[in-house]
Design a protein around this motif. Structure first.
Motif, PDB file in Angstrom:
ATOM      1  N   GLY A   1      25.758  -3.880  -2.389  1.00  6.52           N
ATOM      2  CA  GLY A   1      25.177  -2.903  -1.830  1.00  6.52           C
ATOM      3  C   GLY A   1      24.530  -3.146  -0.478  1.00  6.52           C
ATOM      4  O   GLY A   1      24.933  -4.294   0.043  1.00  6.52           O
ATOM      5  N   THR A   2      23.900  -2.367   0.447  1.00  4.90           N
ATOM      6  CA  THR A   2      23.312  -2.652   1.538  1.00  4.90           C
ATOM      7  C   THR A   2      21.702  -2.830   1.432  1.00  4.90           C
ATOM      8  O   THR A   2      21.126  -1.982   0.757  1.00  4.90           O
ATOM      9  N   LYS A   3      21.449  -3.845   2.365  1.00 11.30           N
ATOM     10  CA  LYS A   3      19.759  -4.358   2.045  1.00 11.30           C
ATOM     11  C   LYS A   3      19.509  -4.572   3.663  1.00 11.30           C
ATOM     12  O   LYS A   3      20.039  -4.892   4.498  1.00 11.30           O
TER      13      LYS A   3
ATOM     14  N   VAL B   1       0.817  -1.105   0.070  1.00  7.37           N
ATOM     15  CA  VAL B   1       0.103   0.080   0.016  1.00  7.37           C
ATOM     16  C   VAL B   1       0.906   1.069   0.024  1.00  7.37           C
ATOM     17  O   VAL B   1       1.919   1.246   0.703  1.00  7.37           O
ATOM     18  N   PRO B   2       0.630   2.398  -0.721  1.00  6.62           N
ATOM     19  CA  PRO B   2       1.552   3.334  -0.671  1.00  6.62           C
ATOM     20  C   PRO B   2       1.299   4.246   0.550  1.00  6.62           C
ATOM     21  O   PRO B   2       0.496   5.475   0.469  1.00  6.62           O
ATOM     22  N   ARG B   3       1.890   3.646   1.524  1.00  4.53           N
ATOM     23  CA  ARG B   3       1.815   4.481   2.748  1.00  4.53           C
ATOM     24  C   ARG B   3       2.691   5.915   2.676  1.00  4.53           C
ATOM     25  O   ARG B   3       3.042   6.192   1.682  1.00  4.53           O
ATOM     26  N   ARG B   4       2.707   6.701   3.711  1.00  2.51           N
ATOM     27  CA  ARG B   4       3.400   8.033   3.777  1.00  2.51           C
ATOM     28  C   ARG B   4       4.898   7.685   3.486  1.00  2.51           C
ATOM     29  O   ARG B   4       5.561   6.909   4.223  1.00  2.51           O
ATOM     30  N   ASP B   5       5.606   8.402   2.763  1.00  3.66           N
ATOM     31  CA  ASP B   5       6.999   8.323   2.535  1.00  3.66           C
ATOM     32  C   ASP B   5       7.812   9.029   3.425  1.00  3.66           C
ATOM     33  O   ASP B   5       8.876   9.810   3.002  1.00  3.66           O
TER      34      ASP B   5
ATOM     35  N   THR C   1      17.071   7.123   2.625  1.00  4.17           N
ATOM     36  CA  THR C   1      17.854   8.049   3.353  1.00  4.17           C
ATOM     37  C   THR C   1      18.781   7.053   4.432  1.00  4.17           C
ATOM     38  O   THR C   1      18.150   6.030   5.364  1.00  4.17           O
ATOM     39  N   PRO C   2      19.926   6.996   4.429  1.00  3.64           N
ATOM     40  CA  PRO C   2      20.924   5.972   5.386  1.00  3.64           C
ATOM     41  C   PRO C   2      20.423   6.261   6.611  1.00  3.64           C
ATOM     42  O   PRO C   2      20.578   7.640   7.281  1.00  3.64           O
ATOM     43  N   GLY C   3      20.067   5.185   7.357  1.00  4.19           N
ATOM     44  CA  GLY C   3      20.059   5.344   9.070  1.00  4.19           C
ATOM     45  C   GLY C   3      18.433   5.824   9.345  1.00  4.19           C
ATOM     46  O   GLY C   3      18.122   5.810  10.253  1.00  4.19           O
ATOM     47  N   GLN C   4      17.815   5.630   8.224  1.00  2.00           N
ATOM     48  CA  GLN C   4      16.230   6.125   8.438  1.00  2.00           C
ATOM     49  C   GLN C   4      15.675   5.240   7.333  1.00  2.00           C
ATOM     50  O   GLN C   4      15.803   5.147   6.232  1.00  2.00           O
ATOM     51  N   ILE C   5      14.158   5.004   7.742  1.00  2.00           N
ATOM     52  CA  ILE C   5      13.290   3.992   6.946  1.00  2.00           C
ATOM     53  C   ILE C   5      11.920   4.718   6.993  1.00  2.00           C
ATOM     54  O   ILE C   5      11.512   5.082   8.103  1.00  2.00           O
ATOM     55  N   SER C   6      11.252   4.810   5.841  1.00  2.00           N
ATOM     56  CA  SER C   6       9.953   5.561   5.625  1.00  2.00           C
ATOM     57  C   SER C   6       8.928   4.317   5.821  1.00  2.00           C
ATOM     58  O   SER C   6       9.174   3.062   5.627  1.00  2.00           O
TER      59      SER C   6
END
Length: 251
Positions: A194-196, A119-123, A228-233
């Motif tokens: 990369g990082t996942k 679902v397209p939640r708030r980014d 954004t590194p260190g942050q997830i929406s």
């Protein structure tokens, strides 16, 4: 006496029980209509407004002010529901009538349909009471550490097809709930590099490795990234969780 001269032969016990049932019925009506502020008005499988909205009427719109300057939202409203709708999905009907499941017509994991739907939640990140992102890497919080069990950092990551695809480098925690939400791992170059992030609820930490139970190695490069590194929406969380969860059926 008041009970004799004023009420006479009136049954006060009967009045009490009927008042209780009336109050209870009104309470159910109020709670049910308030519960209909999200997800309403109901829609058909194709996105049109459903002719039958259920036995209770859809409540009148209410404007809610979100905390920490996140704006306002009006619920219920068709406009608000439109913001959480994805158009032109790679799916097709399996029957003429409503209520039957749709079938994916492309790669359901990449298209995000069926069990892998999102679902397209708030980014924007989910915030704590102080207005800070509640899910962050554990290295940013000195007061958090692994107090029991195996610390997964440094362990190899093994996929469903028994291939080693990377190494765990970080733990992401929910500082409000005091629990692990994600494990961060570095992909091997042959799998995209990369990082996942992988949800802790869909992997298993074993003594010598971390087991991804739902995905094969060819899906590693397709795991949704974070901006954004260190942050997830909230939107990024939705895509990552459903990608791993969808692999339970599609992989």
């Amino acid at each position: 006496m008041v009970g004799v001269t004023f009420f006479g032969n009136f049954d006060l016990a009967s009045l009490s029980i009927w008042l209780f049932w009336g109050f209870f019925a009104l309470l159910i009506y109020y709670l049910q209509t308030e519960n209909m502020r999200e997800g309403y008005p109901l829609e058909t499988e194709d996105g049109d407004i459903a002719p039958n909205q259920g036995p209770f009427p859809v409540p009148s719109p209410k404007t809610i002010s979100l905390p920490h300057g996140q704006g306002k939202v009006v619920v219920p409203s068709a406009e608000n529901e439109m913001q959480h709708r994805r158009e032109n999905l790679a799916m097709a009907r399996t029957a003429v009538g409503e209520g039957f499941p749709h079938k994916p017509t492309g790669d359901p994991m990449l298209d995000g349909v069926g069990p892998a739907s999102w679902v397209p939640r708030r980014d924007h990140p989910e915030l704590n009471g102080a207005g800070r992102p509640k899910i962050q890497p554990m290295s940013l919080h000195e007061g958090f550490f692994v107090s029991a069990g195996r610390d997964p950092r440094g362990l190899p990551v093994v996929c469903k097809d028994d291939k080693v695809v990377g190494t765990v480098t970080e733990i992401w925690i929910d500082e409000v709930e005091h629990m692990i939400r994600y494990l961060e791992f570095e992909l091997e170059p042959e799998y995209g590099g990369g990082t996942k992030l992988m949800p802790i609820f869909l992997v298993k930490v074993k003594p010598r490795w971390v087991d991804i139970k739902t995905l094969n190695s060819n899906r590693m490069a397709q795991i949704p990234d974070i901006r954004t590194p260190g942050q997830i929406s909230c939107l990024e969380e939705e895509k990552i969780m459903t990608f791993f969860g969808g692999g339970t059926l599609y992989e």
